[in-house]
Design an enzyme around this catalytic site. Sequence first.
Site, PDB file in Angstrom:
ATOM      1  CD  GLU A  95     -14.050-131.249 -74.773  1.00 57.52           C
ATOM      2  OE1 GLU A  95     -15.168-130.854 -75.136  1.00 57.52           O
ATOM      3  OE2 GLU A  95     -13.047-130.508 -74.698  1.00 57.52           O
ATOM      4  CB  SER A 142     -15.873-132.948 -70.367  1.00 60.09           C
ATOM      5  OG  SER A 142     -16.222-132.469 -71.654  1.00 60.09           O
ATOM      6  CE  LYS A 196     -16.162-141.340 -69.631  1.00 57.91           C
ATOM      7  NZ  LYS A 196     -15.782-142.722 -69.971  1.00 57.91           N
ATOM      8  CG  ASP A 201     -12.419-147.550 -76.636  1.00 55.72           C
ATOM      9  OD1 ASP A 201     -11.668-147.475 -77.636  1.00 55.72           O
ATOM     10  OD2 ASP A 201     -12.928-146.552 -76.095  1.00 55.72           O
TER      11      ASP A 201
END
Length: 766
Positions: A413, A418, A432, A527
């Site tokens: 999560e 989630s 997802k 990221d």
Amino acid sequence: MATATAGSSSPHTGDSPEPSFSGEKVYVAVGAQSRATLLWALHKFPQGTAFVLLHVYSPPKFLHILGAKIPAGQLREQELIAHKKMDLQRISDNLDQYQLICAQQKVQTEKLVVESDDVAQGLVDLISEHNVSMLVMGAADDKHCAKKMKVLKSKKARVVEQHADPFCKIWFICKGTLVYCRKAAPVSHDMIRDCRQSGTSAQSSVERSSSLSEIWCASNTWMHKLILEPHIETTSSYRYSDKVKEDTKERDKSDNELQHILMELERVRQEAYEEKCRREKAEQELFEALQKAQASENLYFGELKQRNEIEVKLATTIEEVERLARTADELAAKLQKEYEKILVLEKRSAHSDRIIKDLMLQRDKAVREAEAVCVKNGESTAIADRTMHITELSISEIKEATCNFDHSLKVGESVYGSVYKGFLRHTNVAVKKLNPESTQSLSQFNQEVEILSRVRHPNLVTLIGACKDARALVYEYMPNGSLDDRLACKDNSKPLSWQLRTRIASNICSALIFLHSNKPHSIVHSDLKASNILLDGNNVAKLSGFGVCRMLTDEFKATTTLYRHTHPKGSFVYIDPEYAISGDLTPLSDVYSFGIILLRLLTGRSGFGLLKDVQRAVEKGCLQAILDSSAGDWPLMHAEQLARVGLRCCEIRRKNRPDLQTEVWTVLEPMLRSASSMLCSLSFKSVSEDFGNVPSYFICPIQQDVMRDPLIAADGFTYEAEAIIEWFDIGHYTSLMTYLDLPHRDLLPNHALRSAIQEWLQTNAD
């Protein structure tokens, strides 16, 4: 009562042997500690003397049971008998030991055990009953014994000395030394005449009675007269001395008659004693025979009862076995039917998987051809038509695969949504579901679809399909979770070894090089963090989380700033400081995040404050102190190289950071080869154990799994078709086994190996 003066003598200390009369026996009173007394008697009496080992057993008034003294009167008769038997057995064992001592001295011995409530009185009675003429006994208890003792200190010894038959000579011994000797009383002429008269009356009694008991009473009459009136002996001796001298002939004749009577009485008494012994022995044998018969009868009834119980249990067991056999047959039949159904489903599933793989290969090939055409025409397929090159799934399929997004299936999560574990089209998948309330969820959905539908790499997570209505993305399932969880050993998982960590670092570096060199547009992940690095069943790392990644156009390649983003996104620990300040996103921003991941792989610690700690350890030369010990013994040279590469990647200024392909990969590639050679043997061993000692040539060197469609490459080794094709598609021209350049990339089916694998799988399934 006889006193010491009646037949007294001074303590005897001489060592000369005592005289022995023919036919007379020496009685030795023995107890548990009478070895010295017996040895003294054997030494004092001449060889050939017969000995009788005498013991008077007195039943104890108190019995020791479980540490307590219990009066004998409070116990049951059976318990008293049992204790008595044990005591008599112990006494018999002691007498046997004494007999063994006598046998070593070649001395003939007998055993005699009598029972009496009082030991001293028992000795007195036995001397009288057995006409004992010589007795050897202890003078005192062991605790009162002393070598210089001159008087009798034992109460039993004093009683025997005072009340025993005066015609019995007694030696009192203490610790192998004679303390006192009581001589036998002399026999006078008056006593002989009285004895003759008593003998005559005894003989007439014998003639009048044929009973052994009457003979015994007659003989005892004379004996008791001698014992009860010893004082007449001395008086008569002096009163009639003159008369005896005158009547010598008459006296001699009377003496002969008396001697004859005494001999006859002794013979009769001996016969009575022997008859008594025979009767006692016969009674004892009869009693033992009755006991054995009773025991045999009890044993027979016990065995009969046990046999009946066993027969009942056996019958019950047979019935239970028959019932279980019937149940087992029924279950076996059901199992066979289910197994047949499973085989049918597996065949269908295998066929479906093959079709899906073929379609995916055809799709990828078509995509590559389309992209090549677009590049040739100077256009991007993504910009031209924005077509979704993945499988579109319905919302019903997504809900069915996740049991309507059951909370128990949730495996992760984040703020963006989630992740659920699902089962879609006979395949385990990860679903997802983006947060519908987020304003950026749709853009993230489109971004991941756009990126992952156009790129393929072994170290990038595979996007299987998507559902735009549910804003759900379906990925391949990664059973070992994220790198962040594995470094923290979540759910008590096994720590990653330093070899696996080296391979993971190489996997991430390879994926980043692929993304940064993508054509026609470079891709920046932006990221990159440990939670976005997933591990498959073989701990191969794959990048995920492309929701905020950016594609950079060629026109900005020469500039420092490749992409401008006013609001930098990502985790604070991993984010590039220049990107955080200026919002300028470049591939070097991923290099900074990769450096943090390298340091985390080395230390196993979180990212906060990690950079400074590693810098300090490298400067002081104590890097080994902060390495993660759970990874095993890091090669110090490799660890230092990785630490220095990680620190260079984390330089504050971008221009000081190394290039991944030309600088970082040249350091990681030799480490990867060294670690892979160790992992190869470990992986083959692990797979062999998991698949029941599967032959090593059934295992694909790339996937580390049993091959389904084996193909032979130019290096002579066999690989799984999907794995070796992907290896070639990403631009590799070297062998995975020899690390040498391949002469060509042609592949040949290995039909013989495929048949052997299918036969082995079928055999193990049966």
